[in-house]
Design a protein around this motif. Structure first.
Motif, short mmCIF file in Angstrom:
data_model
loop_
_atom_site.label_atom_id
_atom_site.label_comp_id
_atom_site.label_asym_id
_atom_site.label_seq_id
_atom_site.Cartn_x
_atom_site.Cartn_y
_atom_site.Cartn_z
N ALA A 214 0.83 -1.20 0.00
CA ALA A 214 0.00 0.00 0.00
C ALA A 214 0.87 1.25 0.00
O ALA A 214 0.59 2.23 -0.72
CB ALA A 214 -0.93 0.01 1.20
N LYS A 215 1.93 1.24 0.78
CA LYS A 215 2.83 2.39 0.85
C LYS A 215 3.53 2.59 -0.49
O LYS A 215 3.70 3.72 -0.95
CB LYS A 215 3.86 2.21 1.95
CG LYS A 215 4.72 3.45 2.18
CD LYS A 215 5.58 3.25 3.41
CE LYS A 215 6.27 4.50 3.86
NZ LYS A 215 7.15 5.12 2.95
N ALA A 216 3.91 1.51 -1.15
CA ALA A 216 4.56 1.61 -2.45
C ALA A 216 3.62 2.22 -3.48
O ALA A 216 4.03 3.07 -4.28
CB ALA A 216 5.03 0.24 -2.91
N LYS A 217 2.36 1.84 -3.42
CA LYS A 217 1.38 2.40 -4.36
C LYS A 217 1.16 3.89 -4.09
O LYS A 217 1.09 4.70 -5.02
CB LYS A 217 0.07 1.65 -4.27
CG LYS A 217 -0.93 2.16 -5.27
CD LYS A 217 -2.11 1.27 -5.45
CE LYS A 217 -2.99 1.88 -6.52
NZ LYS A 217 -3.95 0.96 -7.04
N GLN A 218 1.07 4.26 -2.82
CA GLN A 218 0.90 5.67 -2.47
C GLN A 218 2.10 6.49 -2.94
O GLN A 218 1.95 7.60 -3.45
CB GLN A 218 0.72 5.83 -0.96
CG GLN A 218 -0.60 5.33 -0.46
CD GLN A 218 -0.69 5.37 1.05
OE1 GLN A 218 0.30 5.61 1.75
NE2 GLN A 218 -1.87 5.12 1.58
N ALA B 224 1.97 9.49 -5.64
CA ALA B 224 2.50 10.80 -5.26
C ALA B 224 3.55 11.29 -6.25
O ALA B 224 3.57 12.46 -6.63
CB ALA B 224 3.08 10.74 -3.85
N ARG B 225 4.42 10.40 -6.68
CA ARG B 225 5.44 10.78 -7.66
C ARG B 225 4.81 11.17 -8.99
O ARG B 225 5.23 12.13 -9.63
CB ARG B 225 6.43 9.64 -7.86
CG ARG B 225 7.42 9.52 -6.75
CD ARG B 225 8.53 8.55 -7.10
NE ARG B 225 9.40 8.37 -5.95
CZ ARG B 225 9.75 7.19 -5.47
NH1 ARG B 225 9.34 6.09 -6.05
NH2 ARG B 225 10.52 7.11 -4.41
N GLU B 226 3.80 10.40 -9.42
CA GLU B 226 3.12 10.72 -10.67
C GLU B 226 2.48 12.10 -10.60
O GLU B 226 2.56 12.89 -11.55
CB GLU B 226 2.06 9.67 -10.99
CG GLU B 226 2.64 8.35 -11.45
CD GLU B 226 1.57 7.28 -11.64
OE1 GLU B 226 0.38 7.56 -11.41
OE2 GLU B 226 1.94 6.16 -12.00
N LEU B 227 1.85 12.41 -9.48
CA LEU B 227 1.22 13.72 -9.32
C LEU B 227 2.26 14.83 -9.27
O LEU B 227 2.07 15.90 -9.84
CB LEU B 227 0.37 13.74 -8.06
CG LEU B 227 -0.90 12.90 -8.09
CD1 LEU B 227 -1.54 12.87 -6.71
CD2 LEU B 227 -1.86 13.43 -9.12
N LYS B 228 3.36 14.58 -8.60
CA LYS B 228 4.39 15.60 -8.44
C LYS B 228 5.09 15.92 -9.75
O LYS B 228 5.34 17.08 -10.06
CB LYS B 228 5.42 15.14 -7.41
CG LYS B 228 6.49 16.16 -7.12
CD LYS B 228 7.44 15.68 -6.03
CE LYS B 228 8.50 16.72 -5.74
NZ LYS B 228 9.41 16.28 -4.70
N TYR B 229 5.39 14.91 -10.53
CA TYR B 229 6.21 15.11 -11.72
C TYR B 229 5.43 15.11 -13.03
O TYR B 229 6.03 15.24 -14.09
CB TYR B 229 7.30 14.03 -11.77
CG TYR B 229 8.26 14.14 -10.62
CD1 TYR B 229 9.08 15.26 -10.46
CD2 TYR B 229 8.33 13.14 -9.67
CE1 TYR B 229 9.95 15.36 -9.39
CE2 TYR B 229 9.21 13.24 -8.60
CZ TYR B 229 10.01 14.35 -8.47
OH TYR B 229 10.86 14.46 -7.41
N SER B 230 4.12 14.99 -12.98
CA SER B 230 3.35 14.99 -14.22
C SER B 230 3.29 16.40 -14.79
O SER B 230 3.33 17.39 -14.07
CB SER B 230 1.94 14.46 -13.98
OG SER B 230 1.21 15.37 -13.20
#
Length: 55
Positions: free
Chosen positions: A6-10, A14-20
């Motif tokens: 679950a933590k890996a998915k979060q 988060a990375r996708e949102l930050k760097y998109s």
């Protein structure tokens, strides 16, 4: 036991949102925010009406 997954998915999300580099529709955001402020004003008027009634 599933916390690691679950933590890996979060973290991934988060990375996708930050760097998109998605396009932000600022006009739609402005319309949404202005409609919310109108609703907030209406609620404030209702609160004043009820507070005077029960005093």
């Amino acid at each position: 036991m599933g916390r690691g997954r679950a933590k890996a998915k979060q973290t991934k999300v988060a990375r996708e949102l930050k760097y998109s580099t998605r396009h932000t529709d600022f006009e739609a955001l402005q319309r949404e925010l202005s409609s919310q402020s109108d609703d907030a004003d209406d609620r404030h008027d209702d609160e004043d009406e009820y507070s005077d009634r029960y005093r």
